[in-house]
Design an enzyme around this catalytic site. Structure first.
Site, PDB file in Angstrom:
ATOM      1  N   HIS A 127       0.873  -1.173   0.000  1.00 34.27           N
ATOM      2  CA  HIS A 127       0.000   0.000   0.000  1.00 34.27           C
ATOM      3  C   HIS A 127       0.905   1.216   0.000  1.00 34.27           C
ATOM      4  O   HIS A 127       1.707   1.398   0.908  1.00 34.27           O
ATOM      5  CB  HIS A 127      -0.929   0.015   1.219  1.00 34.27           C
ATOM      6  CG  HIS A 127      -1.862   1.188   1.196  1.00 34.27           C
ATOM      7  ND1 HIS A 127      -3.111   1.137   0.617  1.00 34.27           N
ATOM      8  CD2 HIS A 127      -1.694   2.470   1.613  1.00 34.27           C
ATOM      9  CE1 HIS A 127      -3.683   2.324   0.696  1.00 34.27           C
ATOM     10  NE2 HIS A 127      -2.839   3.154   1.296  1.00 34.27           N
ATOM     11  N   CYS A 128       0.805   2.043  -1.028  1.00 35.36           N
ATOM     12  CA  CYS A 128       1.703   3.192  -1.156  1.00 35.36           C
ATOM     13  C   CYS A 128       1.011   4.454  -0.660  1.00 35.36           C
ATOM     14  O   CYS A 128       0.050   4.913  -1.269  1.00 35.36           O
ATOM     15  CB  CYS A 128       2.129   3.365  -2.613  1.00 35.36           C
ATOM     16  SG  CYS A 128       3.248   4.752  -2.818  1.00 35.36           S
ATOM     17  N   PRO A 129       1.490   5.046   0.471  1.00 34.13           N
ATOM     18  CA  PRO A 129       0.844   6.275   0.961  1.00 34.13           C
ATOM     19  C   PRO A 129       1.060   7.458   0.019  1.00 34.13           C
ATOM     20  O   PRO A 129       0.244   8.373  -0.022  1.00 34.13           O
ATOM     21  CB  PRO A 129       1.522   6.535   2.304  1.00 34.13           C
ATOM     22  CG  PRO A 129       2.808   5.765   2.265  1.00 34.13           C
ATOM     23  CD  PRO A 129       2.592   4.602   1.335  1.00 34.13           C
ATOM     24  N   ASN A 133      -2.936   4.673  -2.612  1.00 33.00           N
ATOM     25  CA  ASN A 133      -3.587   3.560  -3.304  1.00 33.00           C
ATOM     26  C   ASN A 133      -2.742   2.306  -3.076  1.00 33.00           C
ATOM     27  O   ASN A 133      -1.558   2.401  -2.768  1.00 33.00           O
ATOM     28  CB  ASN A 133      -3.668   3.870  -4.800  1.00 33.00           C
ATOM     29  CG  ASN A 133      -4.654   2.989  -5.540  1.00 33.00           C
ATOM     30  OD1 ASN A 133      -5.385   2.207  -4.928  1.00 33.00           O
ATOM     31  ND2 ASN A 133      -4.670   3.104  -6.860  1.00 33.00           N
TER      32      ASN A 133
END
Ligand SMILES: [Zn+2]
Ligand SMILES: [Zn+2]
Length: 304
Positions: A127-129, A133
């Protein structure tokens, strides 16, 4: 505003801010109409910036491969009886599928449940902050291309700013010099973490692994059943098919139990009435399969 959006807004702000400053203050001064090759600078930077923003946008807004949760009318008994893990064999290597208590199904081998999105994601990477997304099967390519093109973009802008400052070094207090120096400081601070992350993903792509598999040591000391060899892994990551959205999938058949002579079946947008046969008196459970139009396809007697 959700605090989850702050890193993504910072990332978009830094990318758009530094790029705009470069195009407004630095780039026009580098063009010399007596030297035609200098015209290539805005063309090259323009194409590169569009490519960066396109991939950034797709990584941010694209469905990463969310699995829809099990439908209410799917059999729920599994939740109690089913074991936590189910072994499957992929390319001769045993892989475990874990039961997802939230989504109510066995997660396919490369799928994982994201605690931030609260959904299962196919071929979950992380999960890429910074893009707010998940990075999964559908948007990994765009995330990877974004990282690679961002590295080239950062090094290019830094180099052009350096050229600008060296050409105008007699007075460093001009607006152009201050803007070029600000861009160089911001890029200088960010270029090493970004290029380190890009290098890490180049290794992952060549080895056919996800960040999640690498970090959790999934294939430590064993073979990775998903690798196709370095060249095919790269080809698959960059030129493979774009997978359809899983969340738009609606089952064509629904199964439900009949406990009375007459039941109502409510689907998402319409109500269907079903009448069981008079000969089913005393039958505990009948199962009818209806299609989306409400037509009964099969009616099966159980526990007679
Ligand atoms: Zn799940
Ligand atoms: Zn997520």
């Amino acid at each position: 505003m959700s605090s989850r959006l702050i890193p993504a807004i910072c990332a978009w702000g830094l990318t758009l801010g530094t790029t705009s400053l470069f195009f407004v203050f630095v780039c026009p001064a580098l063009i010399d109409f007596s030297l035609l090759y200098t015209l290539a600078i805005p063309i090259y930077e323009g194409i590169l910036t569009l490519f960066v923003l396109l991939n950034f946008g797709l990584a941010t807004f694209m469905d990463p491969g969310y699995y829809p949760r099990a439908h209410e009318d799917e059999v729920k008994d599994d939740d109690f009886r089913a074991p936590l893990y189910k072994p499957v064999e992929i390319n001769g290597i045993a892989v475990r599928m874990k039961w997802c208590t939230t989504c109510q199904f066995y997660r396919p081998p490369r799928c994982s449940h994201c605690s931030v999105c609260n959904k299962c994601i196919e071929t979950f990477d992380h999960h890429c902050p910074w893009v707010n997304n998940c990075i999964g099967r559908r948007n990994y390519r765009f995330f990877f291309l974004f990282l690679c093109s961002l590295c080239i973009h950062m090094i290019s802008v830094f180099s052009f700013c350096l050229v600008y400052v060296l050409r105008h070094k007699e007075d460093l207090k001009t607006v152009g010099n201050i803007v070029a120096l600000i861009d160089m400081i911001i890029i200088g601070l960010l270029v090493f973490p970004v290029s380190g992350l890009t290098g890490f993903h180049i290794v992952l792509v060549s080895r056919g692994r996800t960040t999640n598999e690498q970090v959790t040591g999934r294939f430590k000391g064993g073979h990775n059943p998903f690798t196709k060899g370095c060249c095919l892994n790269c080809k698959y990551a960059l030129c493979g098919p774009v997978w359809p959205k899983l969340s738009s999938y609606v089952p064509k058949h629904r199964t439900l139990s009949l406990d009375a002579l007459k039941v109502k079946y409510s689907s998402a947008n319409k109500e269907i009435k079903l009448y069981s046969d008079a000969s089913t008196n005393g039958v505990k459970r009948n199962t009818a399969v209806v299609n989306q139009n409400g037509t009964i396809l099969t009616c099966r007697k159980l526990n007679e």
